[in-house]
Design a protein around this motif. Structure first.
Motif, PDB file in Angstrom:
ATOM      1  N   MET A   1       0.825  -1.199   0.000  1.00 52.20           N
ATOM      2  CA  MET A   1       0.000   0.000   0.000  1.00 52.20           C
ATOM      3  C   MET A   1       0.869   1.263   0.000  1.00 52.20           C
ATOM      4  SD  MET A   1      -3.076   0.903  -0.094  1.00 52.20           S
ATOM      5  CE  MET A   1      -4.251   2.113   0.306  1.00 52.20           C
ATOM      6  N   LYS A   2       1.981   1.236   0.749  1.00 49.53           N
ATOM      7  CA  LYS A   2       2.866   2.394   0.809  1.00 49.53           C
ATOM      8  C   LYS A   2       3.481   2.689  -0.553  1.00 49.53           C
ATOM      9  CE  LYS A   2       6.632   4.402   3.396  1.00 49.53           C
ATOM     10  NZ  LYS A   2       7.598   4.259   4.465  1.00 49.53           N
ATOM     11  N   LYS A   3       3.780   1.633  -1.310  1.00 47.57           N
ATOM     12  CA  LYS A   3       4.358   1.787  -2.642  1.00 47.57           C
ATOM     13  C   LYS A   3       3.361   2.460  -3.593  1.00 47.57           C
ATOM     14  CE  LYS A   3       7.730   0.609  -5.497  1.00 47.57           C
ATOM     15  NZ  LYS A   3       9.035   1.204  -5.443  1.00 47.57           N
ATOM     16  N   ILE A   4       2.101   2.093  -3.506  1.00 47.60           N
ATOM     17  CA  ILE A   4       1.062   2.697  -4.350  1.00 47.60           C
ATOM     18  C   ILE A   4       0.899   4.174  -4.008  1.00 47.60           C
ATOM     19  CG2 ILE A   4      -1.410   2.680  -4.881  1.00 47.60           C
ATOM     20  CD1 ILE A   4      -1.346  -0.361  -4.477  1.00 47.60           C
ATOM     21  N   LYS A   5       0.906   4.482  -2.716  1.00 50.64           N
ATOM     22  CA  LYS A   5       0.798   5.871  -2.269  1.00 50.64           C
ATOM     23  C   LYS A   5       1.972   6.698  -2.789  1.00 50.64           C
ATOM     24  CE  LYS A   5       0.505   8.543   2.000  1.00 50.64           C
ATOM     25  NZ  LYS A   5       0.535   8.468   3.466  1.00 50.64           N
ATOM     26  N   SER A   6       3.163   6.131  -2.710  1.00 48.97           N
ATOM     27  CA  SER A   6       4.359   6.818  -3.192  1.00 48.97           C
ATOM     28  C   SER A   6       4.280   7.077  -4.698  1.00 48.97           C
ATOM     29  CB  SER A   6       5.589   5.977  -2.862  1.00 48.97           C
ATOM     30  OG  SER A   6       6.742   6.569  -3.393  1.00 48.97           O
ATOM     31  N   ILE A   7       3.848   6.076  -5.444  1.00 46.40           N
ATOM     32  CA  ILE A   7       3.706   6.227  -6.906  1.00 46.40           C
ATOM     33  C   ILE A   7       2.643   7.264  -7.237  1.00 46.40           C
ATOM     34  CG2 ILE A   7       2.974   5.038  -9.017  1.00 46.40           C
ATOM     35  CD1 ILE A   7       4.343   2.507  -7.874  1.00 46.40           C
ATOM     36  N   LEU A   8       1.531   7.237  -6.507  1.00 46.85           N
ATOM     37  CA  LEU A   8       0.464   8.216  -6.745  1.00 46.85           C
ATOM     38  C   LEU A   8       0.955   9.641  -6.508  1.00 46.85           C
ATOM     39  CD1 LEU A   8      -2.516   8.774  -7.391  1.00 46.85           C
ATOM     40  CD2 LEU A   8      -2.991   8.515  -4.965  1.00 46.85           C
ATOM     41  N   PHE A   9       1.671   9.853  -5.397  1.00 46.73           N
ATOM     42  CA  PHE A   9       2.211  11.190  -5.122  1.00 46.73           C
ATOM     43  C   PHE A   9       3.234  11.610  -6.174  1.00 46.73           C
ATOM     44  CE2 PHE A   9       0.592  10.978  -0.674  1.00 46.73           C
ATOM     45  CZ  PHE A   9      -0.046  12.208  -0.667  1.00 46.73           C
ATOM     46  N   MET A  10       4.041  10.655  -6.640  1.00 47.84           N
ATOM     47  CA  MET A  10       5.023  10.975  -7.666  1.00 47.84           C
ATOM     48  C   MET A  10       4.324  11.395  -8.965  1.00 47.84           C
ATOM     49  SD  MET A  10       8.123   8.740  -9.326  1.00 47.84           S
ATOM     50  CE  MET A  10       7.013   7.589 -10.085  1.00 47.84           C
ATOM     51  N   LEU A  11       3.283  10.657  -9.356  1.00 46.52           N
ATOM     52  CA  LEU A  11       2.540  11.009 -10.573  1.00 46.52           C
ATOM     53  C   LEU A  11       1.845  12.361 -10.433  1.00 46.52           C
ATOM     54  CD1 LEU A  11       1.019   7.537 -11.524  1.00 46.52           C
ATOM     55  CD2 LEU A  11       2.889   8.760 -12.664  1.00 46.52           C
ATOM     56  N   LEU A  12       1.245  12.600  -9.277  1.00 47.64           N
ATOM     57  CA  LEU A  12       0.620  13.909  -9.039  1.00 47.64           C
ATOM     58  C   LEU A  12       1.657  15.027  -9.093  1.00 47.64           C
ATOM     59  CD1 LEU A  12      -1.913  13.184  -6.156  1.00 47.64           C
ATOM     60  CD2 LEU A  12      -2.462  13.961  -8.465  1.00 47.64           C
ATOM     61  N   GLY A  13       2.832  14.763  -8.548  1.00 50.69           N
ATOM     62  CA  GLY A  13       3.912  15.749  -8.580  1.00 50.69           C
ATOM     63  C   GLY A  13       4.370  16.034  -9.997  1.00 50.69           C
ATOM     64  N   ILE A  14       4.492  14.991 -10.811  1.00 46.57           N
ATOM     65  CA  ILE A  14       4.921  15.174 -12.200  1.00 46.57           C
ATOM     66  C   ILE A  14       3.874  15.962 -12.980  1.00 46.57           C
ATOM     67  CG2 ILE A  14       5.341  13.935 -14.369  1.00 46.57           C
ATOM     68  CD1 ILE A  14       6.695  11.744 -12.639  1.00 46.57           C
ATOM     69  N   VAL A  15       2.605  15.622 -12.793  1.00 42.34           N
ATOM     70  CA  VAL A  15       1.529  16.354 -13.484  1.00 42.34           C
ATOM     71  C   VAL A  15       1.511  17.809 -13.032  1.00 42.34           C
ATOM     72  CG1 VAL A  15      -0.984  16.547 -13.711  1.00 42.34           C
ATOM     73  CG2 VAL A  15       0.115  14.317 -13.937  1.00 42.34           C
ATOM     74  N   SER A  16       1.624  18.015 -11.722  1.00 46.63           N
ATOM     75  CA  SER A  16       1.624  19.377 -11.191  1.00 46.63           C
ATOM     76  C   SER A  16       2.825  20.174 -11.697  1.00 46.63           C
ATOM     77  CB  SER A  16       1.629  19.333  -9.667  1.00 46.63           C
ATOM     78  OG  SER A  16       1.569  20.632  -9.134  1.00 46.63           O
ATOM     79  N   LEU A  17       3.976  19.531 -11.762  1.00 46.96           N
ATOM     80  CA  LEU A  17       5.167  20.196 -12.299  1.00 46.96           C
ATOM     81  C   LEU A  17       4.954  20.575 -13.762  1.00 46.96           C
ATOM     82  CD1 LEU A  17       8.103  21.127 -12.047  1.00 46.96           C
ATOM     83  CD2 LEU A  17       8.809  18.781 -12.575  1.00 46.96           C
ATOM     84  N   GLY A  18       4.360  19.667 -14.533  1.00 47.51           N
ATOM     85  CA  GLY A  18       4.069  19.962 -15.945  1.00 47.51           C
ATOM     86  C   GLY A  18       3.119  21.134 -16.104  1.00 47.51           C
TER      87      GLY A  18
END
Length: 135
Positions: A1-18
């Motif tokens: 579950m922690k890995k999914i949360k980490s991936i989700l935050f990373m994807l949100l961060g990449i989208v937000s950065l874009g």
């Protein structure tokens, strides 16, 4: 579950950065809030990604400067608003759809409201202004 949360935050961060990068170029879209959100997401995703983002010029120029100063000087506010208004005006003149023109005008007015009422105006740094004026 922690890995999914980490991936989700990373994807949100990449989208937000874009979106933040697009906001740096596009006058109607604010880049700063998206950079702040990207910093939050990267911090939640992993230490390595957080360290990478904190080492970028974008972080130092937009996020760190805003977090440290907690506002903008009047000169910065005027410069940002005039630049954005110039591009908004060009867009309004270029676009031939009335609804889009109205939305752009409303967004421009909200931008001014936000800069005047929501972002703290800091006193001008006399020494920094003299250095900037000399260049």
């Amino acid at each position: 579950m922690k890995k999914i949360k980490s991936i989700l935050f990373m994807l949100l961060g990449i989208v937000s950065l874009g979106i933040g990068l697009a906001g740096t170029v596009l006058p109607v879209l604010p880049g700063g809030p998206f950079y702040l959100f990207a910093a939050f997401c990267f911090a939640k995703s992993s230490k390595r990604i957080d360290a990478w983002f904190k080492g970028t010029k974008i972080y130092n120029k937009y996020v760190l400067a805003f977090l440290q100063k907690k506002g903008l000087t009047l000169k910065e506010k005027i410069r940002i608003n005039l630049t954005a208004d110039f591009f908004i005006l060009l867009s309004i003149l270029y676009v031939d759809i009335l609804l889009v023109r109205i939305i752009m005008i409303v967004l421009a007015l909200y931008k001014h409201y936000y800069f005047v009422r929501k972002i703290k105006t800091l006193p001008a740094d006399r020494q920094g202004d003299e250095v900037n004026e000399a260049n």
